[in-house]
Design a protein around this motif. Structure first.
Motif, PDB file in Angstrom:
ATOM      1  N   ARG A 139      43.366  48.180  31.198  1.00 24.64           N
ATOM      2  CA  ARG A 139      43.369  49.105  32.340  1.00 24.64           C
ATOM      3  C   ARG A 139      42.720  50.427  31.952  1.00 24.64           C
ATOM      4  O   ARG A 139      42.891  50.914  30.832  1.00 24.64           O
ATOM      5  N   SER A 140      41.992  51.009  32.905  1.00 29.74           N
ATOM      6  CA  SER A 140      41.310  52.281  32.654  1.00 29.74           C
ATOM      7  C   SER A 140      42.164  53.468  33.075  1.00 29.74           C
ATOM      8  O   SER A 140      41.844  54.611  32.755  1.00 29.74           O
ATOM      9  N   ARG A 141      43.247  53.191  33.816  1.00 28.46           N
ATOM     10  CA  ARG A 141      44.172  54.240  34.224  1.00 28.46           C
ATOM     11  C   ARG A 141      45.514  53.999  33.529  1.00 28.46           C
ATOM     12  O   ARG A 141      45.864  52.864  33.231  1.00 28.46           O
ATOM     13  N   ALA A 142      46.259  55.067  33.300  1.00 28.29           N
ATOM     14  CA  ALA A 142      47.540  54.950  32.602  1.00 28.29           C
ATOM     15  C   ALA A 142      48.685  54.859  33.602  1.00 28.29           C
ATOM     16  O   ALA A 142      48.810  55.703  34.493  1.00 28.29           O
ATOM     17  N   PHE A 143      49.510  53.838  33.470  1.00 31.72           N
ATOM     18  CA  PHE A 143      50.731  53.711  34.264  1.00 31.72           C
ATOM     19  C   PHE A 143      51.896  54.187  33.411  1.00 31.72           C
ATOM     20  O   PHE A 143      52.114  53.668  32.311  1.00 31.72           O
ATOM     21  N   GLN A 144      52.642  55.162  33.898  1.00 29.59           N
ATOM     22  CA  GLN A 144      53.748  55.720  33.109  1.00 29.59           C
ATOM     23  C   GLN A 144      55.061  55.571  33.858  1.00 29.59           C
ATOM     24  O   GLN A 144      55.262  56.151  34.928  1.00 29.59           O
ATOM     25  N   LYS A 145      55.975  54.807  33.276  1.00 31.23           N
ATOM     26  CA  LYS A 145      57.309  54.631  33.856  1.00 31.23           C
ATOM     27  C   LYS A 145      58.199  55.784  33.431  1.00 31.23           C
ATOM     28  O   LYS A 145      58.380  56.029  32.241  1.00 31.23           O
ATOM     29  N   ILE A 146      58.763  56.491  34.408  1.00 28.36           N
ATOM     30  CA  ILE A 146      59.656  57.595  34.082  1.00 28.36           C
ATOM     31  C   ILE A 146      61.069  57.367  34.617  1.00 28.36           C
ATOM     32  O   ILE A 146      61.970  58.161  34.346  1.00 28.36           O
ATOM     33  N   GLN A 147      61.262  56.290  35.357  1.00 29.69           N
ATOM     34  CA  GLN A 147      62.564  56.001  35.949  1.00 29.69           C
ATOM     35  C   GLN A 147      62.736  54.495  36.004  1.00 29.69           C
ATOM     36  O   GLN A 147      61.767  53.754  36.094  1.00 29.69           O
ATOM     37  N   VAL A 190      49.439  57.314  36.559  1.00 32.23           N
ATOM     38  CA  VAL A 190      50.170  56.873  37.741  1.00 32.23           C
ATOM     39  C   VAL A 190      51.650  56.909  37.389  1.00 32.23           C
ATOM     40  O   VAL A 190      52.112  56.153  36.528  1.00 32.23           O
ATOM     41  N   LEU A 191      52.396  57.809  38.010  1.00 36.57           N
ATOM     42  CA  LEU A 191      53.831  57.921  37.744  1.00 36.57           C
ATOM     43  C   LEU A 191      54.574  56.825  38.502  1.00 36.57           C
ATOM     44  O   LEU A 191      54.396  56.662  39.712  1.00 36.57           O
ATOM     45  N   GLY A 192      55.403  56.087  37.784  1.00 35.04           N
ATOM     46  CA  GLY A 192      56.093  54.979  38.417  1.00 35.04           C
ATOM     47  C   GLY A 192      57.541  54.870  38.026  1.00 35.04           C
ATOM     48  O   GLY A 192      58.014  55.498  37.079  1.00 35.04           O
ATOM     49  N   GLY A 193      58.238  54.041  38.762  1.00 33.50           N
ATOM     50  CA  GLY A 193      59.635  53.746  38.510  1.00 33.50           C
ATOM     51  C   GLY A 193      60.097  52.724  39.522  1.00 33.50           C
ATOM     52  O   GLY A 193      59.405  52.437  40.507  1.00 33.50           O
ATOM     53  N   VAL A 194      61.253  52.151  39.295  1.00 31.70           N
ATOM     54  CA  VAL A 194      61.809  51.217  40.268  1.00 31.70           C
ATOM     55  C   VAL A 194      62.150  51.955  41.557  1.00 31.70           C
ATOM     56  O   VAL A 194      61.951  51.442  42.659  1.00 31.70           O
ATOM     57  N   ASN A 195      62.637  53.178  41.428  1.00 29.21           N
ATOM     58  CA  ASN A 195      62.871  54.054  42.580  1.00 29.21           C
ATOM     59  C   ASN A 195      62.510  55.471  42.141  1.00 29.21           C
ATOM     60  O   ASN A 195      63.369  56.272  41.772  1.00 29.21           O
ATOM     61  N   LEU A 196      61.209  55.744  42.146  1.00 30.44           N
ATOM     62  CA  LEU A 196      60.657  56.949  41.525  1.00 30.44           C
ATOM     63  C   LEU A 196      61.289  58.227  42.046  1.00 30.44           C
ATOM     64  O   LEU A 196      61.500  59.186  41.289  1.00 30.44           O
TER      65      LEU A 196
END
Length: 424
Positions: A139-147, A190-196
């Motif tokens: 992937r060329s973009r970063a997916f970051q899980k914070i939650q 890309v900020l992500g989470g199950v319920n961001l």
């Protein structure tokens, strides 16, 4: 070198998890190969949001097991939400070497060495599990899980039972991980989470994360993954207004435009709140791409309730819809409802909403062209000398450019979609 083949289903959170899994293997000790080509280790990071993703998960496991039949020394490891919810079913499929719960999936490299097979009930988990990621997988973009996790328990949703209770990464870890991505040359997170929208670390919430990321040198785009309507607060709208790096792309799960259906779903808002939220966002960013999830054929959904959903969606200036037919999930209250909708009727309603989404997307693209909106995005690949990128407005662009993969391109929206000059 160890050959590793990894397959990832589902959300951006799973994409981050897969990157974290790979990052735990010693640098230089492995080679990533396409799934399911010949490999020494097969990892399937599964999803269980619908019957379809369960089917896809099983299919990937079977493909790995076929390869293992050719090479009995190969290891097959299964993790993710389907694995969390269907451990025994997976175990019965064949010679699975390891089934790993969601909390410990980033320990797969260590578990392989230790030959451990422990499996944890995700509902017992109380802490966010932080594992560093230096590189995303293809992937060329970063997916970051914070939650992670969710305590809303909507009547149709199995995800809380697969991901556990709501928990958030430490604010300091969020910044440290973002800086690792910057060091790796990533321009978009890309900020992500199950319920961001539930992110909270001792009073510091999602807006604090955005404000902090805005100050990072080298980061050019911050994209938010899905946020529940009732959690898309005025503070978040104000934060978006003051931070220039935020992508004008917001995905907000509506699920139904009928208040009676929303009530049966256990959703915590009504159609009026959703409409008001769309208006608030567009008042701040008139050209924003706003998308919505919508479920058709929820148990008991009448023609009048479906019509209310269609009318609401038709009346809103949305950019696209993600349309789902209701899918029974074991253990949920909706699965026990007696007035289930036929597959044929769900398909008919899904088709109508999919057609509406097609029209929405076309109208939105035309508005971008008409208003000569600047599109900005990270180059993902080159095809026939055209650089392809997913723009900040969630429209994929094509431009003849010399900009390298992973770098940022800016163009004015014009036909064809979208060719233009580089440079902002």
């Amino acid at each position: 070198m160890i050959r590793i083949a990894i397959a990832t289903l589902g959300c951006k959170t799973n994409a981050y998890d897969s990157a974290a899994i790979i990052d735990q293997f010693e640098t230089g000790s492995y080679q990533l190969v396409p799934f399911p080509e010949a490999a020494d280790i097969y990892i399937i990071n599964t999803c269980t949001v619908t019957d379809r993703t369960d089917y896809k998960s099983r299919n990937l496991i079977r493909k790995a097991l076929k390869q293992k039949a050719l090479n009995p020394a190969a290891k097959v490891l299964v993790t993710g939400c389907f694995a969390q919810r269907s451990h025994d079913q997976i175990q019965a499929m064949g010679a699975i070497d390891l089934i790993v719960d969601n909390q410990h999936k980033t320990d797969i490299a260590a578990l392989l060495k230790a030959k451990k097979t422990g499996f944890m009930d995700i509902m017992d988990v109380v802490d966010f599990r932080y594992a560093t990621v230096k590189n995303m997988v293809d992937r060329s973009r970063a997916f970051q899980k914070i939650q992670d996790g969710c305590d809303f328990y909507c009547s149709y949703c199995a995800v809380p039972y697969a991901r556990g209770h709501n928990r958030s990464a430490r604010f300091e870890d969020v910044l440290a991980q973002a800086k690792l991505f910057m060091d790796g040359g990533y321009k978009e997170i890309v900020l992500g989470g199950v319920n961001l929208g539930l992110y909270d670390d001792h009073g510091r919430g999602l807006t604090d994360v955005i404000d902090a990321l805005q100050e990072l040198d080298g980061l050019e785009l911050i994209r938010l993954s899905s946020i529940e309507p009732q959690l898309f607060s005025q503070d978040l709208v104000d934060c978006i207004k003051r931070n220039s790096k935020i992508c004008p792309h917001f995905h907000i799960p509506l699920q139904s435009g009928s208040d009676s259906v929303l009530n049966r779903m256990g959703r915590r808002y009504d159609a009026k709140l959703f409409t008001s939220l769309v208006e608030k966002i567009l008042a701040v960013i008139p050209d924003a791409a706003i998308g919505a999830d919508v479920i058709c054929g929820f148990p008991g959904e009448t023609e009048a309730e479906f019509a209310a959903t269609y009318r609401l969606l038709e009346s809103l200036p949305l950019a696209y819809l993600h349309v789902f037919s209701y899918s029974k999930r074991k253990g949920t209250s909706a699965a026990r409802m007696t007035d289930q909708i036929s597959t044929q009727l769900k398909a008919t309603r899904s088709s109508a909403l999919t057609s509406l989404s097609f029209d929405m997307k076309f109208d939105y693209m035309m508005s971008l062209v008409r208003n000569r909106i600047t599109l900005k995005g990270v180059v993902e690949e080159y095809i026939d000398d055209f650089a392809i990128f997913l723009s900040d407005h969630y429209i994929r662009g094509y431009t003849q450019s010399e900009i390298a993969v992973g770098e940022v391109v800016c163009i004015k929206a014009e036909l064809p979609f979208f060719d233009g000059v580089q440079g902002c």
